[in-house]
Scaffold this active site. Sequence first.
Site, PDB file in Angstrom:
ATOM      1  N   ASN A   1     -37.053  29.788  -2.810  1.00  0.00           N
ATOM      2  CA  ASN A   1     -36.219  29.118  -2.000  1.00  0.00           C
ATOM      3  C   ASN A   1     -34.383  28.900  -2.458  1.00  0.00           C
ATOM      4  O   ASN A   1     -34.721  28.085  -3.501  1.00  0.00           O
ATOM      5  CB  ASN A   1     -36.623  28.135  -1.783  1.00  0.00           C
ATOM      6  CG  ASN A   1     -35.512  27.078  -0.700  1.00  0.00           C
ATOM      7  OD1 ASN A   1     -35.424  27.008  -0.121  1.00  0.00           O
ATOM      8  ND2 ASN A   1     -36.290  25.801  -1.183  1.00  0.00           N
TER       9      ASN A   1
ATOM     10  N   LYS B   1     -31.998  27.202  -1.806  1.00  0.00           N
ATOM     11  CA  LYS B   1     -31.403  25.768  -0.941  1.00  0.00           C
ATOM     12  C   LYS B   1     -29.877  25.823  -1.139  1.00  0.00           C
ATOM     13  O   LYS B   1     -29.705  26.986  -0.527  1.00  0.00           O
ATOM     14  CB  LYS B   1     -31.803  25.089  -2.287  1.00  0.00           C
ATOM     15  CG  LYS B   1     -33.802  24.221  -2.655  1.00  0.00           C
ATOM     16  CD  LYS B   1     -33.587  24.024  -3.560  1.00  0.00           C
ATOM     17  CE  LYS B   1     -35.269  23.951  -3.763  1.00  0.00           C
ATOM     18  NZ  LYS B   1     -35.676  22.256  -4.395  1.00  0.00           N
TER      19      LYS B   1
ATOM     20  N   HIS C   1     -39.883  21.349   4.143  1.00  0.00           N
ATOM     21  CA  HIS C   1     -39.796  21.755   2.676  1.00  0.00           C
ATOM     22  C   HIS C   1     -39.634  19.588   2.156  1.00  0.00           C
ATOM     23  O   HIS C   1     -38.693  19.331   3.580  1.00  0.00           O
ATOM     24  CB  HIS C   1     -38.159  22.566   2.533  1.00  0.00           C
ATOM     25  CG  HIS C   1     -38.243  22.346   0.862  1.00  0.00           C
ATOM     26  ND1 HIS C   1     -37.396  21.290   0.504  1.00  0.00           N
ATOM     27  CD2 HIS C   1     -38.437  23.557   0.044  1.00  0.00           C
ATOM     28  CE1 HIS C   1     -37.986  21.502  -0.900  1.00  0.00           C
ATOM     29  NE2 HIS C   1     -38.525  22.775  -1.367  1.00  0.00           N
TER      30      HIS C   1
ATOM     31  N   GLU D   1     -37.614  18.133   0.633  1.00  0.00           N
ATOM     32  CA  GLU D   1     -35.681  17.905   0.836  1.00  0.00           C
ATOM     33  C   GLU D   1     -35.512  17.261   1.854  1.00  0.00           C
ATOM     34  O   GLU D   1     -34.713  16.635   2.437  1.00  0.00           O
ATOM     35  CB  GLU D   1     -35.031  18.933  -0.202  1.00  0.00           C
ATOM     36  CG  GLU D   1     -35.277  18.569  -1.332  1.00  0.00           C
ATOM     37  CD  GLU D   1     -35.103  20.225  -2.591  1.00  0.00           C
ATOM     38  OE1 GLU D   1     -34.283  20.594  -1.782  1.00  0.00           O
ATOM     39  OE2 GLU D   1     -35.546  19.772  -3.491  1.00  0.00           O
TER      40      GLU D   1
ATOM     41  N   GLU E   1     -47.157  22.267  -2.201  1.00  0.00           N
ATOM     42  CA  GLU E   1     -45.509  21.554  -2.466  1.00  0.00           C
ATOM     43  C   GLU E   1     -45.634  20.418  -2.995  1.00  0.00           C
ATOM     44  O   GLU E   1     -45.300  19.118  -2.747  1.00  0.00           O
ATOM     45  CB  GLU E   1     -44.046  22.078  -2.511  1.00  0.00           C
ATOM     46  CG  GLU E   1     -44.341  23.472  -2.072  1.00  0.00           C
ATOM     47  CD  GLU E   1     -42.341  23.405  -2.111  1.00  0.00           C
ATOM     48  OE1 GLU E   1     -41.891  24.372  -2.967  1.00  0.00           O
ATOM     49  OE2 GLU E   1     -41.722  23.160  -1.274  1.00  0.00           O
TER      50      GLU E   1
ATOM     51  N   GLY F   1     -38.237  20.203  -8.615  1.00  0.00           N
ATOM     52  CA  GLY F   1     -37.273  20.694  -8.666  1.00  0.00           C
ATOM     53  C   GLY F   1     -36.948  19.298 -10.522  1.00  0.00           C
ATOM     54  O   GLY F   1     -36.175  19.243 -10.855  1.00  0.00           O
TER      55      GLY F   1
ATOM     56  N   SER G   1     -41.887  24.080  -9.460  1.00  0.00           N
ATOM     57  CA  SER G   1     -41.183  24.159 -11.060  1.00  0.00           C
ATOM     58  C   SER G   1     -42.297  25.464 -11.089  1.00  0.00           C
ATOM     59  O   SER G   1     -42.978  25.594 -12.408  1.00  0.00           O
ATOM     60  CB  SER G   1     -41.139  22.432 -12.076  1.00  0.00           C
ATOM     61  OG  SER G   1     -40.619  21.580 -11.553  1.00  0.00           O
TER      62      SER G   1
HETATM   63  C1  PEP Z   1     -38.946  24.710  -3.592  1.00  0.00           C
HETATM   64  O1  PEP Z   1     -37.709  24.119  -3.687  1.00  0.00           O
HETATM   65  O2  PEP Z   1     -39.753  25.007  -3.284  1.00  0.00           O
HETATM   66  C2  PEP Z   1     -39.002  24.060  -5.500  1.00  0.00           C
HETATM   67  C3  PEP Z   1     -40.121  25.080  -5.228  1.00  0.00           C
HETATM   68  O3  PEP Z   1     -38.391  24.429  -6.418  1.00  0.00           O
HETATM   69  P1  PEP Z   1     -38.633  24.324  -7.236  1.00  0.00           P
HETATM   70  O4  PEP Z   1     -39.629  26.005  -8.592  1.00  0.00           O
HETATM   71  O5  PEP Z   1     -36.893  24.010  -8.657  1.00  0.00           O
HETATM   72  O6  PEP Z   1     -38.866  23.111  -8.119  1.00  0.00           O
END
Ligand code: PEP
Length: 254
Positions: free
Chosen positions: A9, A11, A98, A100, A170, A176, A216
């Site tokens: 992803n 973003k 997601h 966000e 997630e 993040g 992460s």
């Molecule tokens: C995500 O945005 O779906 C995500 C898992 O980000 P990160 O790996 O940076 O935590």
Amino acid sequence: MRKTLIAGNWKMNLDWDEAMTLFANLVKLEAENHINVEVAVFPPSTYLRHFYELKKGRNSGLGIGAQDCSAHESGAYTGETAASMIASVGAQYILVGHSERREYHNESNHSLSDKVIQALKYGLSPVFCCGEKLEDRENENQTFVIDNQLDSTIFNLSEEDFSKVIIAYEPVWAIGTGKTASPEQAQEMHSFIRGLVQSRYGHDVAEKCRILYGGSMKPSNAKELLSQPDVDGGLIGGASLSIKEFAQIIDSSV
Ligand code: PEP
């Protein structure tokens, strides 16, 4: 047997040149290595058509998807992109829900359900994200939150439609932040989610349902996370922006 999916992803990152370089490097990586997992990227949707042409020209099996779509079919919704448009530029996947988007755009379960319906209508595979916030985890409410997020959205689909959905667990506190769920925490939640799918759709559908972990994931923790029996791949943010790190994660899943 569920095929592992490693999904990046991106973003709202990478300008045109940077994005083209990263995608070209991924196509090259795929051509030069034997990759027996599915790999997909979710760039900003303005890049999708170009990626589609590029992968078609190179006979690449990389998947591409958008990070969101409109809950509406078409019409006066300034700034939105319809699922039909995303499908028409050659994408196969779409991220829905997601954290966000849930947080910064107040996406409700109702609109997420509509987005999934739109995606399915145009042949896109929704990658449906769910996950608890830090305070839910601290109050040991994570299973309740996930149950609710799935029950009021994708669990309303018919069995046929549900079978096209990929779930991404997630935990919001891990996205993040550099904090990752431990392999045990990830396995516990994935197994819980598979159990919910089984109660709703039965054993066969649950066994086929792919559940990705996101939060992460990086080269140093990918192998352990991806080796959990109910973890069928990863949704990777930060580490998917580096060809070196993303390639290492792909390697860890083999
Ligand atoms: C995500 O945005 O779906 C995500 C898992 O980000 P990160 O790996 O940076 O935590």
